[in-house]
Design a protein around this motif. Structure first.
Motif, PDB file in Angstrom:
ATOM      1  N   GLY A   8       0.813  -1.199   0.000  1.00  0.00           N
ATOM      2  CA  GLY A   8       0.000   0.000   0.000  1.00  0.00           C
ATOM      3  C   GLY A   8       0.853   1.257   0.000  1.00  0.00           C
ATOM      4  N   MET A   9       0.357   2.270  -0.642  1.00  0.00           N
ATOM      5  CA  MET A   9       1.003   3.573  -0.624  1.00  0.00           C
ATOM      6  C   MET A   9      -0.024   4.611  -1.038  1.00  0.00           C
ATOM      7  SD  MET A   9       3.417   3.827  -4.062  1.00  0.00           S
ATOM      8  CE  MET A   9       4.008   5.431  -3.619  1.00  0.00           C
ATOM      9  N   VAL A  10       0.312   5.872  -0.800  1.00  0.00           N
ATOM     10  CA  VAL A  10      -0.563   6.979  -1.186  1.00  0.00           C
ATOM     11  C   VAL A  10       0.204   7.849  -2.168  1.00  0.00           C
ATOM     12  CG1 VAL A  10      -1.860   8.993  -0.410  1.00  0.00           C
ATOM     13  CG2 VAL A  10      -1.776   6.925   1.022  1.00  0.00           C
ATOM     14  N   ILE A  11      -0.341   7.953  -3.359  1.00  0.00           N
ATOM     15  CA  ILE A  11       0.229   8.799  -4.398  1.00  0.00           C
ATOM     16  C   ILE A  11      -0.602  10.076  -4.392  1.00  0.00           C
ATOM     17  CG2 ILE A  11       0.738   9.017  -6.858  1.00  0.00           C
ATOM     18  CD1 ILE A  11       0.695   5.836  -6.843  1.00  0.00           C
ATOM     19  N   TRP A  12      -0.004  11.166  -3.917  1.00  0.00           N
ATOM     20  CA  TRP A  12      -0.723  12.423  -3.713  1.00  0.00           C
ATOM     21  C   TRP A  12      -0.466  13.351  -4.898  1.00  0.00           C
ATOM     22  CZ3 TRP A  12      -3.616  13.057   0.791  1.00  0.00           C
ATOM     23  CH2 TRP A  12      -4.260  14.288   0.910  1.00  0.00           C
ATOM     24  N   ALA A  77      -4.564   2.668   2.668  1.00  0.00           N
ATOM     25  CA  ALA A  77      -3.231   2.212   2.259  1.00  0.00           C
ATOM     26  C   ALA A  77      -2.616   1.265   3.281  1.00  0.00           C
ATOM     27  CB  ALA A  77      -2.315   3.414   2.027  1.00  0.00           C
ATOM     28  N   SER A  78      -2.958   1.436   4.550  1.00  0.00           N
ATOM     29  CA  SER A  78      -2.432   0.549   5.592  1.00  0.00           C
ATOM     30  C   SER A  78      -2.912  -0.886   5.417  1.00  0.00           C
ATOM     31  CB  SER A  78      -2.839   1.064   6.982  1.00  0.00           C
ATOM     32  OG  SER A  78      -2.210   2.297   7.238  1.00  0.00           O
ATOM     33  N   ASN A  79      -3.932  -1.065   4.583  1.00  0.00           N
ATOM     34  CA  ASN A  79      -4.450  -2.401   4.278  1.00  0.00           C
ATOM     35  C   ASN A  79      -3.937  -2.919   2.940  1.00  0.00           C
ATOM     36  OD1 ASN A  79      -6.363  -3.257   6.474  1.00  0.00           O
ATOM     37  ND2 ASN A  79      -7.038  -1.166   6.095  1.00  0.00           N
ATOM     38  N   GLY A  80      -2.864  -2.319   2.444  1.00  0.00           N
ATOM     39  CA  GLY A  80      -2.218  -2.817   1.235  1.00  0.00           C
ATOM     40  C   GLY A  80      -2.741  -2.251  -0.063  1.00  0.00           C
ATOM     41  N   VAL A  81      -3.636  -1.285  -0.013  1.00  0.00           N
ATOM     42  CA  VAL A  81      -4.224  -0.713  -1.216  1.00  0.00           C
ATOM     43  C   VAL A  81      -3.381   0.471  -1.686  1.00  0.00           C
ATOM     44  CG1 VAL A  81      -6.315   0.371  -2.172  1.00  0.00           C
ATOM     45  CG2 VAL A  81      -6.515  -1.457  -0.469  1.00  0.00           C
ATOM     46  N   ILE A  82      -3.251   0.612  -2.990  1.00  0.00           N
ATOM     47  CA  ILE A  82      -2.590   1.771  -3.586  1.00  0.00           C
ATOM     48  C   ILE A  82      -3.662   2.843  -3.749  1.00  0.00           C
ATOM     49  CG2 ILE A  82      -1.340   2.646  -5.594  1.00  0.00           C
ATOM     50  CD1 ILE A  82      -0.651  -0.474  -6.047  1.00  0.00           C
ATOM     51  N   VAL A  83      -3.455   3.982  -3.103  1.00  0.00           N
ATOM     52  CA  VAL A  83      -4.448   5.061  -3.108  1.00  0.00           C
ATOM     53  C   VAL A  83      -3.878   6.247  -3.879  1.00  0.00           C
ATOM     54  CG1 VAL A  83      -5.887   6.573  -1.690  1.00  0.00           C
ATOM     55  CG2 VAL A  83      -5.216   4.322  -0.817  1.00  0.00           C
ATOM     56  N   ILE A 101       1.012  12.910   8.357  1.00  0.00           N
ATOM     57  CA  ILE A 101      -0.021  11.910   8.650  1.00  0.00           C
ATOM     58  C   ILE A 101       0.328  10.577   7.991  1.00  0.00           C
ATOM     59  CG2 ILE A 101      -2.432  11.263   8.166  1.00  0.00           C
ATOM     60  CD1 ILE A 101      -3.088  14.318   8.516  1.00  0.00           C
ATOM     61  N   LEU A 102       0.792  10.632   6.754  1.00  0.00           N
ATOM     62  CA  LEU A 102       0.989   9.422   5.962  1.00  0.00           C
ATOM     63  C   LEU A 102       2.377   8.795   6.102  1.00  0.00           C
ATOM     64  CD1 LEU A 102      -0.936  10.736   2.882  1.00  0.00           C
ATOM     65  CD2 LEU A 102      -1.605   8.788   4.306  1.00  0.00           C
ATOM     66  N   GLY A 103       3.348   9.560   6.524  1.00  0.00           N
ATOM     67  CA  GLY A 103       4.692   9.019   6.717  1.00  0.00           C
ATOM     68  C   GLY A 103       5.256   8.382   5.463  1.00  0.00           C
ATOM     69  N   ASP A 104       5.783   7.157   5.617  1.00  0.00           N
ATOM     70  CA  ASP A 104       6.420   6.451   4.503  1.00  0.00           C
ATOM     71  C   ASP A 104       5.443   6.049   3.398  1.00  0.00           C
ATOM     72  OD1 ASP A 104       8.859   6.652   5.755  1.00  0.00           O
ATOM     73  OD2 ASP A 104       8.793   4.636   6.612  1.00  0.00           O
ATOM     74  N   LEU A 105       4.157   6.135   3.655  1.00  0.00           N
ATOM     75  CA  LEU A 105       3.165   5.803   2.626  1.00  0.00           C
ATOM     76  C   LEU A 105       3.046   6.897   1.561  1.00  0.00           C
ATOM     77  CD1 LEU A 105       0.278   4.575   4.972  1.00  0.00           C
ATOM     78  CD2 LEU A 105       1.734   3.123   3.517  1.00  0.00           C
ATOM     79  N   TYR A 106       3.532   8.097   1.876  1.00  0.00           N
ATOM     80  CA  TYR A 106       3.297   9.303   1.071  1.00  0.00           C
ATOM     81  C   TYR A 106       4.280   9.436  -0.092  1.00  0.00           C
ATOM     82  CZ  TYR A 106       2.539  14.386   0.348  1.00  0.00           C
ATOM     83  OH  TYR A 106       2.255  15.630  -0.161  1.00  0.00           O
ATOM     84  N   PHE A 107       3.734   9.680  -1.290  1.00  0.00           N
ATOM     85  CA  PHE A 107       4.525   9.965  -2.483  1.00  0.00           C
ATOM     86  C   PHE A 107       3.889  11.170  -3.164  1.00  0.00           C
ATOM     87  CE2 PHE A 107       5.862   9.500  -6.891  1.00  0.00           C
ATOM     88  CZ  PHE A 107       7.203   9.149  -6.764  1.00  0.00           C
ATOM     89  N   ASP A 171       6.663   4.357 -13.649  1.00  0.00           N
ATOM     90  CA  ASP A 171       8.101   4.103 -13.508  1.00  0.00           C
ATOM     91  C   ASP A 171       8.624   4.574 -12.149  1.00  0.00           C
ATOM     92  OD1 ASP A 171       8.210   2.947 -16.019  1.00  0.00           O
ATOM     93  OD2 ASP A 171       9.057   4.716 -17.005  1.00  0.00           O
ATOM     94  N   ALA A 172       8.077   5.676 -11.668  1.00  0.00           N
ATOM     95  CA  ALA A 172       8.543   6.249 -10.402  1.00  0.00           C
ATOM     96  C   ALA A 172       8.106   5.436  -9.184  1.00  0.00           C
ATOM     97  CB  ALA A 172       8.059   7.692 -10.268  1.00  0.00           C
ATOM     98  N   VAL A 173       6.964   4.751  -9.270  1.00  0.00           N
ATOM     99  CA  VAL A 173       6.438   4.049  -8.088  1.00  0.00           C
ATOM    100  C   VAL A 173       6.499   2.536  -8.174  1.00  0.00           C
ATOM    101  CG1 VAL A 173       4.903   5.969  -7.500  1.00  0.00           C
ATOM    102  CG2 VAL A 173       3.991   4.034  -8.825  1.00  0.00           C
ATOM    103  N   LYS A 174       6.854   1.978  -9.311  1.00  0.00           N
ATOM    104  CA  LYS A 174       6.737   0.520  -9.495  1.00  0.00           C
ATOM    105  C   LYS A 174       7.484  -0.290  -8.437  1.00  0.00           C
ATOM    106  CE  LYS A 174      10.276   0.390 -13.069  1.00  0.00           C
ATOM    107  NZ  LYS A 174      10.485   0.231 -14.502  1.00  0.00           N
ATOM    108  N   ASN A 175       8.652   0.163  -8.008  1.00  0.00           N
ATOM    109  CA  ASN A 175       9.390  -0.589  -6.992  1.00  0.00           C
ATOM    110  C   ASN A 175       8.782  -0.435  -5.602  1.00  0.00           C
ATOM    111  OD1 ASN A 175      11.238  -1.645  -8.807  1.00  0.00           O
ATOM    112  ND2 ASN A 175      12.617   0.109  -8.589  1.00  0.00           N
ATOM    113  N   ARG A 176       7.977   0.600  -5.408  1.00  0.00           N
ATOM    114  CA  ARG A 176       7.352   0.812  -4.106  1.00  0.00           C
ATOM    115  C   ARG A 176       6.043   0.063  -3.939  1.00  0.00           C
ATOM    116  NH1 ARG A 176       7.649   6.893  -2.004  1.00  0.00           N
ATOM    117  NH2 ARG A 176       6.554   5.810  -0.340  1.00  0.00           N
ATOM    118  N   ILE A 177       5.391  -0.316  -5.058  1.00  0.00           N
ATOM    119  CA  ILE A 177       4.080  -0.960  -4.957  1.00  0.00           C
ATOM    120  C   ILE A 177       4.136  -2.476  -5.054  1.00  0.00           C
ATOM    121  CG2 ILE A 177       2.805   1.072  -5.763  1.00  0.00           C
ATOM    122  CD1 ILE A 177       2.574  -0.250  -8.524  1.00  0.00           C
TER     123      ILE A 177
END
Length: 181
Positions: A8-12, A77-83, A101-107, A171-177
């Motif tokens: 999970g991650m958050v793409i803002w 995102a904490s449940n593994g979903v890409i938001v 708020i999002l910490g390491d989940l935030y992009f 390309d920017a997030v593929k390794n993070r998801i």
């Protein structure tokens, strides 16, 4: 339930009205889903119709809008979903709050588009209303928009197609998801 093949991650996505946030978010979600990833979108316009219906456009209300969106995205995102979040997010202080708020989940992705191009794309007539003073507190016209100080990615939508922007984002997030465990 944690999804086994993804993280999970958050793409803002943030930028001016008409910059391309929602358009990029829509296509990106389609691409993720076609690739077998589970994702969700949180869109500023949609959030203001529901969860944030009671908020206006004062700076305090804008901050609360971002806080609620970030807290919601964190739960998902904490449940593994890409938001993918699409919010104007006008001030660096708002972005910093979301990041805290999002910490390491935030992009953070700045959708960079000149205001004159945003005005040309404006199918709702919001920029015209703002210039005629019939729409108050409109970001970029009568309310501030601060350029971000340190986004993770900048997408230039005036001279790129939506597909090109989505490819760059992927390309920017593929390794993070992808969960390689």
């Amino acid at each position: 339930m944690k999804l086994p093949h993804q993280k999970g991650m958050v793409i803002w996505l943030m930028g001016l009205s008409g910059a391309g946030k929602s358009t990029i978010s829509n296509l990106f979600e389609e691409q993720l889903n076609e690739s077998g990833f589970f994702s969700m979108q949180l869109d500023g316009d949609e959030m203001r119709k529901g969860l944030n219906y009671n908020l206006g456009f004062s700076m305090d209300d804008r901050a609360e809008n971002i806080r609620r969106a970030a807290e919601t995205a964190k739960i998902i995102a904490s449940n593994g979903v890409i938001v993918t979040c699409s919010f104007i997010t006008p001030l660096n202080a708002h972005r910093e709050m979301a990041k805290n708020i999002l910490g390491d989940l935030y992009f953070e992705v700045f959708i960079d588009c000149p205001i004159d191009v945003c005005e040309q794309r404006d199918v709702k007539g919001l920029y015209e209303q703002a210039h005629n003073n019939t729409l108050k507190n409109f970001t970029g016209v009568s309310s501030a928009f601060e350029r971000p100080t340190d986004p993770d990615l900048i997408l230039y939508t005036a001279n790129s197609t939506v597909q090109q922007c989505c490819n760059e984002l992927h390309d920017a997030v593929k390794n993070r998801i992808t969960d390689h465990a």
